[in-house]
Design a protein around this motif. Sequence first.
Motif, PDB file in Angstrom:
ATOM      1  N   ASP A 171      36.756  37.512  44.773  1.00 20.12           N
ATOM      2  CA  ASP A 171      35.506  38.149  44.340  1.00 20.12           C
ATOM      3  C   ASP A 171      35.617  38.675  42.906  1.00 20.12           C
ATOM      4  OD1 ASP A 171      32.995  39.312  44.373  1.00 20.12           O
ATOM      5  OD2 ASP A 171      33.418  40.705  45.994  1.00 20.12           O
ATOM      6  N   ASN A 172      36.734  39.280  42.576  1.00 19.35           N
ATOM      7  CA  ASN A 172      36.916  39.892  41.252  1.00 19.35           C
ATOM      8  C   ASN A 172      37.247  38.873  40.156  1.00 19.35           C
ATOM      9  OD1 ASN A 172      36.594  42.294  42.616  1.00 19.35           O
ATOM     10  ND2 ASN A 172      38.765  42.832  42.601  1.00 19.35           N
ATOM     11  N   GLY A 195      34.607  38.081  37.455  1.00 19.67           N
ATOM     12  CA  GLY A 195      34.391  39.153  36.489  1.00 19.67           C
ATOM     13  C   GLY A 195      35.472  39.211  35.434  1.00 19.67           C
ATOM     14  N   ALA A 196      36.702  38.891  35.823  1.00 19.21           N
ATOM     15  CA  ALA A 196      37.825  38.919  34.890  1.00 19.21           C
ATOM     16  C   ALA A 196      37.880  37.681  34.011  1.00 19.21           C
ATOM     17  CB  ALA A 196      39.141  39.057  35.657  1.00 19.21           C
ATOM     18  N   PRO A 249      35.046  34.871  33.580  1.00 18.35           N
ATOM     19  CA  PRO A 249      33.812  34.129  33.885  1.00 18.35           C
ATOM     20  C   PRO A 249      33.822  32.701  33.377  1.00 18.35           C
ATOM     21  CG  PRO A 249      33.425  35.783  32.186  1.00 18.35           C
ATOM     22  CD  PRO A 249      34.781  36.049  32.744  1.00 18.35           C
TER      23      PRO A 249
END
Length: 265
Positions: free
Chosen positions: A95-96, A99-100, A102
């Motif tokens: 999931d993360n 964000g780290a 893209p």
Amino acid sequence: MRHRTPRLHAWPAVAAATLAASPAAAQVTAAGDPFASDPVGIVADPCPPHPKVGWNEQQLHNYTRDFGQLCRYRAENAALKQPVRVVFLGDSITDNWIGADPGFFTNGIVDRGIGGQTTPQLLVRFRQDVLALKPKLVHIMIGTNDIAGNTGAATIETVEGHIATMAELARAHGIRVILASVPPAAAFPWAKDKQPVPQIAALNRWIAAYAKAQGFTYVDYHPVLATPEGGMRPGLATDGVHPTPAGYAAMRPVAEAAIARAMAR
């Protein structure tokens, strides 16, 4: 004193009377409750609007009872404009990732991770978030939260079975499979009583052996993330579990190589 077992046939009447008398039950049909017409059965829309101010505890429970969290990606799946090439399926570590980094999730690679999830929850949403998208490949990385006990106790055989079921469903639908190692962790901040290193090692041994036996691609992130003791290397995780941008930067070339291998099979 000898305890007498109550007659089972009396339970429905007792339960109905108790529920009818409770404040939560009296309020469950309050205006704005999307489950008011059927608060405990199959509903027409499992993804109602966001909770409203003033909802009681029962209404909030109904709103959040989406065990597999199918509502999370329903709108995004419907809005996809281009064919999906790879689905990354997993928990918060997946999931993360978007964000780290893209830039990694472009050209048909989509992120379908949900924080906190376990293998049974992935299995619940596998049809919606993988099969229905018709990708060429799925990358499954899951197991951390099963070991932490997020959705209750489970044997390692049960966890393995969930992973195997997802992989076999993908294969039955013509989707290539990458099975990823459970990332390293020496401890879980949210489950401090657990000692995950030996269970992570055991689950990863099974995943690697199963992938080899079934002709799936196995990808191991431990060489770029783990200490010799089985924890995360300093600077590569925010809390010993969840990778930092530097952690994801170390993982990306490993993932890209695995995708290339799997596509070539």
